[in-house]
Design a protein around this motif. Structure first.
Motif, PDB file in Angstrom:
ATOM      1  N   LYS A 154       8.629   0.335  12.806  1.00  0.00           N
ATOM      2  CA  LYS A 154       9.222  -0.028  11.244  1.00  0.00           C
ATOM      3  C   LYS A 154       7.954  -0.212  10.577  1.00  0.00           C
ATOM      4  O   LYS A 154       7.753  -0.042   9.378  1.00  0.00           O
ATOM      5  N   ASN A 155       6.946  -1.309  11.021  1.00  0.00           N
ATOM      6  CA  ASN A 155       5.944  -1.761  10.432  1.00  0.00           C
ATOM      7  C   ASN A 155       4.945  -0.498  10.011  1.00  0.00           C
ATOM      8  O   ASN A 155       4.396  -0.491   9.102  1.00  0.00           O
ATOM      9  N   MET A 187       6.552   1.389   7.219  1.00  0.00           N
ATOM     10  CA  MET A 187       6.431   0.710   5.954  1.00  0.00           C
ATOM     11  C   MET A 187       4.786   0.593   5.441  1.00  0.00           C
ATOM     12  O   MET A 187       4.793   0.701   4.265  1.00  0.00           O
ATOM     13  N   SER A 214       4.171   2.175   1.707  1.00  0.00           N
ATOM     14  CA  SER A 214       3.295   1.170   1.068  1.00  0.00           C
ATOM     15  C   SER A 214       1.646   1.836   0.679  1.00  0.00           C
ATOM     16  O   SER A 214       1.484   1.780  -0.502  1.00  0.00           O
ATOM     17  N   PRO A 226       6.428  -7.257   7.114  1.00  0.00           N
ATOM     18  CA  PRO A 226       7.436  -7.123   6.368  1.00  0.00           C
ATOM     19  C   PRO A 226       7.324  -7.845   4.957  1.00  0.00           C
ATOM     20  O   PRO A 226       7.509  -7.222   3.614  1.00  0.00           O
ATOM     21  N   THR A 276       4.503  -6.325   2.738  1.00  0.00           N
ATOM     22  CA  THR A 276       4.882  -5.106   2.078  1.00  0.00           C
ATOM     23  C   THR A 276       5.905  -5.072   1.093  1.00  0.00           C
ATOM     24  O   THR A 276       5.794  -4.351   0.280  1.00  0.00           O
ATOM     25  N   TRP A 296       5.029  -3.783  -2.443  1.00  0.00           N
ATOM     26  CA  TRP A 296       5.788  -2.789  -3.261  1.00  0.00           C
ATOM     27  C   TRP A 296       6.229  -3.388  -4.577  1.00  0.00           C
ATOM     28  O   TRP A 296       6.182  -2.679  -5.932  1.00  0.00           O
TER      29      TRP A 296
END
Length: 101
Positions: A4-5, A8, A12, A82, A85, A89
């Protein structure tokens, strides 16, 4: 969490690159039409306006570098990735909107 990271971080990076491209197209090539009030502001306060736009551009870049550092050097599942990020965003979108305005 590690996958997931990683996803992301790639998304990003895309947001930061999009912000950079929009910035370049807006400032160097004057591709996007400006409103009369903004054009007047550019001529009278061009130094402050450009300083603000460049600051809004470099915040996501710095956050991206920090996030990649955490992912590569510290932990791939660091709990701050998270959060950073999400902030990245947010500032990327703010930078894109500011460079269009």
């Amino acid at each position: 969490m590690i996958q997931k990271n990683k996803l992301m971080l790639w998304i990003s990076l895309g947001a930061v690159l999009l912000s950079l491209v929009i910035h370049i197209l807006g400032s160097l090539f004057h591709l996007f039409p400006k409103h009369l009030a903004t054009m007047t502001m550019e001529h009278t306060h061009s130094g402050h306006y450009l300083y603000l736009l460049n600051t809004l551009l470099f915040i996501p870049i710095i956050l991206m570098i920090f996030c990649v550092y955490l992912y590569a050097r510290k932990q791939k599942d660091h709990p701050f990735i998270p959060l950073i990020t999400a902030v990245l965003w947010t500032f990327s979108i703010i930078s894109i909107i500011a460079s269009l305005w």
